[in-house]
Design an enzyme around this catalytic site. Structure first.
Site, PDB file in Angstrom:
ATOM      1  N   HIS A  64       0.840  -1.210   0.000  1.00 19.01           N
ATOM      2  CA  HIS A  64       0.000   0.000   0.000  1.00 19.01           C
ATOM      3  C   HIS A  64       0.874   1.258   0.000  1.00 19.01           C
ATOM      4  O   HIS A  64       0.469   2.293  -0.521  1.00 19.01           O
ATOM      5  CB  HIS A  64      -0.892   0.033   1.260  1.00 19.01           C
ATOM      6  N   HIS A  94       5.541   6.628   6.707  1.00 17.80           N
ATOM      7  CA  HIS A  94       5.224   6.203   5.342  1.00 17.80           C
ATOM      8  C   HIS A  94       4.665   7.398   4.592  1.00 17.80           C
ATOM      9  O   HIS A  94       4.439   8.451   5.192  1.00 17.80           O
ATOM     10  CB  HIS A  94       4.203   5.049   5.359  1.00 17.80           C
ATOM     11  N   HIS A  96       2.011   8.970   1.193  1.00 11.85           N
ATOM     12  CA  HIS A  96       0.907   8.801   0.249  1.00 11.85           C
ATOM     13  C   HIS A  96       1.193   9.762  -0.898  1.00 11.85           C
ATOM     14  O   HIS A  96       1.668  10.893  -0.645  1.00 11.85           O
ATOM     15  CB  HIS A  96      -0.440   9.165   0.898  1.00 11.85           C
ATOM     16  N   GLU A 106      -3.448  13.379   1.451  1.00 14.51           N
ATOM     17  CA  GLU A 106      -4.722  12.880   2.002  1.00 14.51           C
ATOM     18  C   GLU A 106      -5.495  14.062   2.582  1.00 14.51           C
ATOM     19  O   GLU A 106      -6.614  14.354   2.157  1.00 14.51           O
ATOM     20  CB  GLU A 106      -4.441  11.826   3.076  1.00 14.51           C
ATOM     21  N   HIS A 119       3.488  10.611   6.737  1.00 16.35           N
ATOM     22  CA  HIS A 119       2.869  10.316   8.028  1.00 16.35           C
ATOM     23  C   HIS A 119       3.882   9.710   8.982  1.00 16.35           C
ATOM     24  O   HIS A 119       4.404   8.627   8.720  1.00 16.35           O
ATOM     25  CB  HIS A 119       1.693   9.340   7.839  1.00 16.35           C
ATOM     26  N   THR A 199      -6.200   6.086   7.870  1.00 10.66           N
ATOM     27  CA  THR A 199      -6.762   6.450   6.562  1.00 10.66           C
ATOM     28  C   THR A 199      -6.796   5.254   5.612  1.00 10.66           C
ATOM     29  O   THR A 199      -7.122   5.398   4.431  1.00 10.66           O
ATOM     30  CB  THR A 199      -5.947   7.575   5.890  1.00 10.66           C
TER      31      THR A 199
HETATM   32  C1  LIG Z   1      -1.426   5.027  11.889  1.00 13.92           C
HETATM   33  C2  LIG Z   1      -0.555   4.394  10.823  1.00 13.92           C
HETATM   34  C3  LIG Z   1      -1.272   3.254  10.214  1.00 13.92           C
HETATM   35  C4  LIG Z   1      -1.389   2.064  10.953  1.00 13.92           C
HETATM   36  C5  LIG Z   1      -2.064   0.983  10.404  1.00 13.92           C
HETATM   37  C6  LIG Z   1      -2.638   1.100   9.122  1.00 13.92           C
HETATM   38  C7  LIG Z   1      -2.523   2.287   8.408  1.00 13.92           C
HETATM   39  C8  LIG Z   1      -1.839   3.350   8.938  1.00 13.92           C
HETATM   40  O1  LIG Z   1      -1.644   4.435   8.151  1.00 13.92           O
HETATM   41  S1  LIG Z   1      -2.365   5.818   8.273  1.00 13.92           S
HETATM   42  N1  LIG Z   1      -2.403   6.413   6.824  1.00 13.92           N
HETATM   43  O2  LIG Z   1      -1.521   6.629   9.087  1.00 13.92           O
HETATM   44  O3  LIG Z   1      -3.681   5.606   8.807  1.00 13.92           O
HETATM   45  C9  LIG Z   1      -3.334  -0.050   8.470  1.00 13.92           C
HETATM   46  C10 LIG Z   1      -2.967  -1.394   9.088  1.00 13.92           C
HETATM   47  C11 LIG Z   1      -3.129  -1.287  10.590  1.00 13.92           C
HETATM   48  C12 LIG Z   1      -2.097  -0.328  11.151  1.00 13.92           C
HETATM   49  C13 LIG Z   1      -2.345  -0.132  12.659  1.00 13.92           C
HETATM   50  C14 LIG Z   1      -2.225  -1.500  13.393  1.00 13.92           C
HETATM   51  C15 LIG Z   1      -3.145  -2.533  12.775  1.00 13.92           C
HETATM   52  C16 LIG Z   1      -4.592  -2.158  13.098  1.00 13.92           C
HETATM   53  C17 LIG Z   1      -2.877  -3.986  13.165  1.00 13.92           C
HETATM   54  O4  LIG Z   1      -3.252  -4.289  14.467  1.00 13.92           O
HETATM   55  C18 LIG Z   1      -3.624  -4.777  12.095  1.00 13.92           C
HETATM   56  C19 LIG Z   1      -3.743  -3.824  10.867  1.00 13.92           C
HETATM   57  C20 LIG Z   1      -2.895  -2.631  11.292  1.00 13.92           C
HETATM   58 ZN   LIG Z   2      -0.753   7.313   6.114  1.00 10.82          ZN
END
Ligand SMILES: CCc1cc2c(cc1OS(N)(=O)=O)CC[C@@H]1[C@@H]2CC[C@]2(C)[C@@H](O)CC[C@@H]12
Ligand SMILES: [Zn+2]
Length: 262
Positions: A64, A94, A96, A106, A119, A199
Site C-alpha cells: 500500500h 510512510h 501517500h 490525504e 505520516h 486512513t
Molecule cells: C497510523 C498508521 C497506520 C497504521 C495501520 C494502518 C494504516 C496506517 O496508516 S495511516 N495512513 O496513518 O492511517 C493499516 C494497518 C493497521 C495499522 C495499525 C495497526 C493494525 C490495526 C494492526 O493491528 C492490524 C492492521 C494494522
Molecule cells: Zn498514512
C-alpha cells in the site's frame, strides 16, 4: 478480486465501507482543513520531537505504501506537546502520493491538495501494551502529517529515494539504519490538530492527528522515484505502479479543528 482492499476501481476507498463499516463513522480521516474555521487554542503546547536517539530498522513495501520502521522498545524517540496527554513513541513513517504532476496528499487545506503527504506514526506506549492494541483505542495513536510540494531537490530525501529500488515489490524489506526523520521537518512546527482515524482499512478511529501547516519541498524527480514502486508482489504477473495511494477528505461530522497559531 474484491477480498483485499486497495486503491483500484474494484477495491478502492469508495468500497471500503462494505468490509469496514466504520468508514462511515463520526471521526474518519483525512479531512479538508479550513484554516478560517480552525480555532486558535493558546493552551496547545508546541510540538516537540525527541528523535535524537531514534533507531530506524528497515524500509519495506507493504503493498500500500513504503514504510520505514523504528525500534520502539523504549522511549528514545517520542513526540509530545499539542493536545497529547503524554509522549507518544515513534513507530514508523510512510508516504501517500499521486501520479505524475497530480495531487496525492490525504488532507487538503481549504480544498488545496499537495503532491504527497508524509505520516510519522506514534503510539501511546504509556497507556497501552502494544501498538496493535493502541491502534484500536481512541487515544492510542498520534500521526504527524507533513505535506510535500514540488520545487528543488530535498537535500535529505535522497536517502529514502535511493533505497526504493530495493523494495520495488510488495513484501520486500531492506535494512535501513541510522535515518533520523527530523531531517524531513519544515522550519515551522505550526500545526492543526483534530481527532480522526487510520486512513486505510481497518480505519480504526484511534488517531490524534497533528498536521503541519508548512510543507517541505521535494523535486518532481524525487517524487518520480516513489512511482517506480509497484503494489504487486514479484511473483504476480500483473504489474501495477504504486501511485494514487491516498484516501480523499471525509465528513467533519461536527469535529473541531484546533490551530496552534493565529
Ligand atoms: C497510523 C498508521 C497506520 C497504521 C495501520 C494502518 C494504516 C496506517 O496508516 S495511516 N495512513 O496513518 O492511517 C493499516 C494497518 C493497521 C495499522 C495499525 C495497526 C493494525 C490495526 C494492526 O493491528 C492490524 C492492521 C494494522
Ligand atoms: Zn498514512
Amino acid at each position: 478480486k474484491g477480498s483485499t482492499w486497495g486503491y483500484g476501481e474494484e477495491n478502492g476507498p469508495s468500497l471500503w465501507h462494505k468490509d469496514y463499516p466504520v468508514a462511515q463513522g463520526s471521526r474518519q480521516s483525512p479531512i479538508d482543513i479550513v484554516p478560517s474555521e480552525a480555532s486558535f487554542d493558546p493552551r496547545l503546547a508546541p510540538i516537540q520531537l525527541s528523535y535524537d536517539q531514534c533507531t530506524s530498522i528497515n524500509i519495506s513495501n507493504n503493498g500500500h505504501s513504503v514504510v520505514v520502521e523504528f525500534d520502539d522498545s523504549d522511549d528514545r524517540s517520542v513526540i509530545h506537546g499539542g493536545a497529547l496527554p503524554n509522549p507518544y513513541r515513534l513507530r514508523q513513517f510512510h508516504f501517500h502520493w499521486g501520479e505524475k504532476g497530480c495531487h496525492g496528499s490525504e488532507h487538503t487545506v481549504a480544498g488545496k491538495a499537495f503532491v504527497s503527504e508524509l505520516h510519522l506514526v506514534h503510539w501511546n506506549a504509556e497507556k497501552y501494551k502494544t501498538f496493535g492494541q493502541a491502534a484500536q483505542e481512541p487515544d492510542g495513536l498520534s500521526v504527524l502529517g507533513i505535506f510535500l510540494e514540488t520545487g528543488d531537490d530535498h537535500r535529505w530525501l535522497h536517502k529514502i529515494t535511493d533505497a526504493l529500488y530495493m523494495v520495488k515489490f510488495k513484501g520486500s524489506v531492506s535494512d535501513f539504519k541510522g535515518f533520523n526523520p527530523k531531517c524531513l521537518l519544515p522550519s515551522s512546527l505550526h500545526f492543526w490538530t483534530y481527532p480522526g482515524s487510520l486512513t486505510t482499512p481497518p480505519l480504526h478511529e484511534s488517531v490524534i492527528w497533528i498536521v503541519l501547516k508548512e510543507p517541505i519541498v521535494v523535486s518532481e524527480k524525487q517524487m518520480g522515484k516513489f512511482r517506480m514502486l509497484v503494489f504487486n508482489g514479484e511473483e504476480e504477473d500483473l504489474r501495477s505502479r504504486m501511485e494514487n495511494n491516498f484516501r480523499s477528505p471525509q465528513p467533519l461530522k461536527g469535529r473541531k479543528v484546533l490551530a496552534s497559531f493565529k
